[in-house]
Design a protein around this motif. Structure first.
Motif, PDB file in Angstrom:
ATOM      1  N   ASP A  43       0.830  -1.207   0.000  1.00  0.00           N
ATOM      2  CA  ASP A  43       0.000   0.000   0.000  1.00  0.00           C
ATOM      3  C   ASP A  43       0.864   1.256   0.000  1.00  0.00           C
ATOM      4  O   ASP A  43       0.541   2.242  -0.682  1.00  0.00           O
ATOM      5  N   ASN A  44       1.945   1.223   0.761  1.00  0.00           N
ATOM      6  CA  ASN A  44       2.849   2.375   0.801  1.00  0.00           C
ATOM      7  C   ASN A  44       3.556   2.579  -0.526  1.00  0.00           C
ATOM      8  O   ASN A  44       3.743   3.702  -0.987  1.00  0.00           O
ATOM      9  N   VAL A  45       3.984   1.465  -1.150  1.00  0.00           N
ATOM     10  CA  VAL A  45       4.652   1.554  -2.449  1.00  0.00           C
ATOM     11  C   VAL A  45       3.726   2.199  -3.474  1.00  0.00           C
ATOM     12  O   VAL A  45       4.100   3.129  -4.187  1.00  0.00           O
ATOM     13  N   VAL A  46       2.488   1.696  -3.549  1.00  0.00           N
ATOM     14  CA  VAL A  46       1.543   2.183  -4.554  1.00  0.00           C
ATOM     15  C   VAL A  46       1.172   3.636  -4.289  1.00  0.00           C
ATOM     16  O   VAL A  46       1.082   4.457  -5.219  1.00  0.00           O
ATOM     17  N   SER A  47       0.972   4.002  -3.035  1.00  0.00           N
ATOM     18  CA  SER A  47       0.533   5.362  -2.721  1.00  0.00           C
ATOM     19  C   SER A  47       1.618   6.397  -2.998  1.00  0.00           C
ATOM     20  O   SER A  47       1.304   7.573  -3.236  1.00  0.00           O
ATOM     21  N   LYS A  48       2.878   5.998  -2.972  1.00  0.00           N
ATOM     22  CA  LYS A  48       3.973   6.940  -3.169  1.00  0.00           C
ATOM     23  C   LYS A  48       4.325   7.167  -4.642  1.00  0.00           C
ATOM     24  O   LYS A  48       5.186   7.988  -4.958  1.00  0.00           O
ATOM     25  N   LEU A  49       3.692   6.449  -5.547  1.00  0.00           N
ATOM     26  CA  LEU A  49       3.973   6.627  -6.971  1.00  0.00           C
ATOM     27  C   LEU A  49       3.413   7.958  -7.464  1.00  0.00           C
ATOM     28  O   LEU A  49       2.456   8.501  -6.903  1.00  0.00           O
ATOM     29  N   ASP A  50       3.999   8.474  -8.533  1.00  0.00           N
ATOM     30  CA  ASP A  50       3.534   9.728  -9.130  1.00  0.00           C
ATOM     31  C   ASP A  50       2.374   9.416 -10.072  1.00  0.00           C
ATOM     32  O   ASP A  50       2.545   9.266 -11.285  1.00  0.00           O
ATOM     33  N   TRP A  51       1.181   9.323  -9.499  1.00  0.00           N
ATOM     34  CA  TRP A  51       0.026   8.871 -10.271  1.00  0.00           C
ATOM     35  C   TRP A  51      -0.409   9.862 -11.340  1.00  0.00           C
ATOM     36  O   TRP A  51      -0.959   9.463 -12.371  1.00  0.00           O
ATOM     37  N   ASP A  52      -0.180  11.135 -11.153  1.00  0.00           N
ATOM     38  CA  ASP A  52      -0.521  12.100 -12.196  1.00  0.00           C
ATOM     39  C   ASP A  52       0.252  11.802 -13.476  1.00  0.00           C
ATOM     40  O   ASP A  52      -0.312  11.775 -14.578  1.00  0.00           O
ATOM     41  N   VAL A  53       1.534  11.551 -13.342  1.00  0.00           N
ATOM     42  CA  VAL A  53       2.382  11.254 -14.501  1.00  0.00           C
ATOM     43  C   VAL A  53       2.042   9.882 -15.064  1.00  0.00           C
ATOM     44  O   VAL A  53       1.935   9.697 -16.286  1.00  0.00           O
ATOM     45  N   ILE A  54       1.868   8.896 -14.192  1.00  0.00           N
ATOM     46  CA  ILE A  54       1.587   7.537 -14.651  1.00  0.00           C
ATOM     47  C   ILE A  54       0.300   7.490 -15.476  1.00  0.00           C
ATOM     48  O   ILE A  54       0.265   6.927 -16.586  1.00  0.00           O
ATOM     49  N   LEU A  55      -0.769   8.060 -14.957  1.00  0.00           N
ATOM     50  CA  LEU A  55      -2.050   8.000 -15.671  1.00  0.00           C
ATOM     51  C   LEU A  55      -2.029   8.847 -16.936  1.00  0.00           C
ATOM     52  O   LEU A  55      -2.666   8.490 -17.940  1.00  0.00           O
ATOM     53  N   ARG A  56      -1.289   9.944 -16.924  1.00  0.00           N
ATOM     54  CA  ARG A  56      -1.154  10.757 -18.144  1.00  0.00           C
ATOM     55  C   ARG A  56      -0.453   9.958 -19.235  1.00  0.00           C
ATOM     56  O   ARG A  56      -0.903   9.918 -20.385  1.00  0.00           O
ATOM     57  N   ASP A  57       0.662   9.289 -18.881  1.00  0.00           N
ATOM     58  CA  ASP A  57       1.392   8.502 -19.874  1.00  0.00           C
ATOM     59  C   ASP A  57       0.588   7.294 -20.335  1.00  0.00           C
ATOM     60  O   ASP A  57       0.596   6.947 -21.521  1.00  0.00           O
ATOM     61  N   LEU A  58      -0.092   6.655 -19.406  1.00  0.00           N
ATOM     62  CA  LEU A  58      -0.907   5.493 -19.769  1.00  0.00           C
ATOM     63  C   LEU A  58      -2.001   5.881 -20.753  1.00  0.00           C
ATOM     64  O   LEU A  58      -2.275   5.163 -21.724  1.00  0.00           O
ATOM     65  N   ASP A  59      -2.601   7.031 -20.539  1.00  0.00           N
ATOM     66  CA  ASP A  59      -3.659   7.487 -21.433  1.00  0.00           C
ATOM     67  C   ASP A  59      -3.107   7.915 -22.792  1.00  0.00           C
ATOM     68  O   ASP A  59      -3.713   7.654 -23.836  1.00  0.00           O
ATOM     69  N   GLU A  60      -1.946   8.554 -22.786  1.00  0.00           N
ATOM     70  CA  GLU A  60      -1.383   9.081 -24.031  1.00  0.00           C
ATOM     71  C   GLU A  60      -0.702   8.010 -24.865  1.00  0.00           C
ATOM     72  O   GLU A  60      -0.823   7.987 -26.092  1.00  0.00           O
ATOM     73  N   PHE A  61       0.012   7.100 -24.210  1.00  0.00           N
ATOM     74  CA  PHE A  61       0.855   6.153 -24.943  1.00  0.00           C
ATOM     75  C   PHE A  61       0.424   4.696 -24.778  1.00  0.00           C
ATOM     76  O   PHE A  61       0.946   3.831 -25.482  1.00  0.00           O
ATOM     77  N   GLY A  62      -0.475   4.418 -23.851  1.00  0.00           N
ATOM     78  CA  GLY A  62      -0.873   3.035 -23.608  1.00  0.00           C
ATOM     79  C   GLY A  62       0.083   2.272 -22.723  1.00  0.00           C
ATOM     80  O   GLY A  62      -0.124   1.080 -22.469  1.00  0.00           O
ATOM     81  N   VAL A  63       1.130   2.917 -22.233  1.00  0.00           N
ATOM     82  CA  VAL A  63       2.102   2.277 -21.347  1.00  0.00           C
ATOM     83  C   VAL A  63       2.728   3.360 -20.480  1.00  0.00           C
ATOM     84  O   VAL A  63       2.924   4.494 -20.936  1.00  0.00           O
ATOM     85  N   ALA A  64       3.026   3.012 -19.224  1.00  0.00           N
ATOM     86  CA  ALA A  64       3.591   3.994 -18.299  1.00  0.00           C
ATOM     87  C   ALA A  64       4.520   3.299 -17.316  1.00  0.00           C
ATOM     88  O   ALA A  64       4.075   2.432 -16.543  1.00  0.00           O
ATOM     89  N   PRO A  65       5.816   3.643 -17.303  1.00  0.00           N
ATOM     90  CA  PRO A  65       6.707   3.111 -16.266  1.00  0.00           C
ATOM     91  C   PRO A  65       6.253   3.592 -14.887  1.00  0.00           C
ATOM     92  O   PRO A  65       5.789   4.721 -14.737  1.00  0.00           O
ATOM     93  N   THR A  66       6.399   2.731 -13.904  1.00  0.00           N
ATOM     94  CA  THR A  66       6.012   3.098 -12.541  1.00  0.00           C
ATOM     95  C   THR A  66       7.201   3.534 -11.699  1.00  0.00           C
ATOM     96  O   THR A  66       7.019   4.161 -10.660  1.00  0.00           O
ATOM     97  N   GLY A  67       8.417   3.135 -12.099  1.00  0.00           N
ATOM     98  CA  GLY A  67       9.564   3.278 -11.221  1.00  0.00           C
ATOM     99  C   GLY A  67       9.691   2.051 -10.338  1.00  0.00           C
ATOM    100  O   GLY A  67       9.014   1.026 -10.536  1.00  0.00           O
ATOM    101  N   PRO A  68      10.543   2.103  -9.303  1.00  0.00           N
ATOM    102  CA  PRO A  68      10.791   0.929  -8.448  1.00  0.00           C
ATOM    103  C   PRO A  68       9.552   0.497  -7.669  1.00  0.00           C
ATOM    104  O   PRO A  68       8.851   1.325  -7.095  1.00  0.00           O
ATOM    105  N   LEU A  69       9.312  -0.816  -7.661  1.00  0.00           N
ATOM    106  CA  LEU A  69       8.205  -1.392  -6.899  1.00  0.00           C
ATOM    107  C   LEU A  69       8.680  -2.439  -5.892  1.00  0.00           C
ATOM    108  O   LEU A  69       8.080  -2.595  -4.833  1.00  0.00           O
ATOM    109  N   LEU A  70       9.729  -3.186  -6.233  1.00  0.00           N
ATOM    110  CA  LEU A  70      10.253  -4.247  -5.386  1.00  0.00           C
ATOM    111  C   LEU A  70      11.744  -4.060  -5.185  1.00  0.00           C
ATOM    112  O   LEU A  70      12.458  -3.702  -6.125  1.00  0.00           O
ATOM    113  N   ASP A  71      12.230  -4.341  -3.977  1.00  0.00           N
ATOM    114  CA  ASP A  71      13.673  -4.282  -3.767  1.00  0.00           C
ATOM    115  C   ASP A  71      14.326  -5.543  -4.317  1.00  0.00           C
ATOM    116  O   ASP A  71      13.662  -6.528  -4.651  1.00  0.00           O
TER     117      ASP A  71
END
Length: 235
Positions: free
Chosen positions: A4-32
């Motif tokens: 929950d902490n990992v997901v909440s700390k992501l830059d969702w504005d950028v992620i959803l913008r890229d996903l909508d524009e390009f169909g794919v969006a890097p999230t950055g680090p999720l697992l160590d």
């Protein structure tokens, strides 16, 4: 760190913008790195999985993968739940723009209950294993009537030290246009969200549908492990 902490700390504005524009969006680090190694180590223990697929036998490419059995490992279940809750409103927006009469409930348990009621009861998160010369053909992960339009991939190997090649590739097919390709570079423990099948694209006459496919380019050397988190279950 808790999912929950990992997901909440992501830059969702950028992620959803890229996903909508390009169909794919890097999230950055999720697992160590340690968690990546622990998930990879599960591959040789069949009690964690419901089935093994050898890609060559089905014309899917070269390599293999295994679907997890329930209960899912905690790291995977947590990410699946956290990402679904963030993505459900976005996915509903996509469906509305494409004129689809499908509304996703706000939590994944309710969505999976809908899948299971129609016979889609098999868990779909998976581990993929590639060696030198292996690849994954362009495809879509559609397992039945119930389809969540976004899924997650996480790289579990280090491209700097453990393998060469093996890039994650997306293609986009717009009506009456040639396909466009997108290569998504990932590091170990990093993820990307991407469109499973159709996604809307704004045009001069309103929204139209774009067909998406994903795959993996040829592994030139080494070994590559990936985790795929699909939100709908399978028949």
């Amino acid at each position: 760190m808790h999912a929950d902490n990992v997901v909440s700390k992501l830059d969702w504005d950028v992620i959803l913008r890229d996903l909508d524009e390009f169909g794919v969006a890097p999230t950055g680090p999720l697992l160590d790195r340690q968690t990546c190694l622990e998930l990879r180590a599960l591959y040789d223990h069949d009690e964690h999985f419901r089935s093994r697929i050898v890609m060559q036998r089905h014309g899917f490419g070269s390599g293999e993968y295994k679907y997890f059995a329930n209960p899912l490992p905690q790291a995977i279940a947590g990410l699946r739940r956290g990402f679904y809750e963030r993505l459900a409103p976005f996915a509903n927006g996509w469906n509305e723009r494409m004129g689809l009469d499908r509304h996703y409930p706000p939590d994944i348990d309710a969505f999976l209950a809908e899948c299971h009621a129609d016979g889609q009861t098999k868990p779909t998160p998976l581990l993929l294993k590639y060696g030198a010369g292996d690849y994954n053909c362009l495809h879509q992960d559609v397992y039945g009537v119930h389809l969540f339009p976004v899924q997650l991939v996480i790289l579990l190997s280090d491209p700097q030290a453990e393998f060469e090649g093996g890039e994650f590739v997306m293609t986009e097919q717009r009506p009456r246009m040639q396909s466009r390709a997108e290569v998504v570079p990932l590091g170990i423990g990093q993820g990307a969200l991407f469109a499973v099948n159709d996604r809307p694209k704004a045009g001069s006459r309103g929204n139209y549908r774009v067909k998406m496919r994903h795959g993996v380019s040829r592994i030139r050397s080494g070994e590559r492990f990936t985790m795929g988190v699909i939100f709908h279950d399978a028949k």
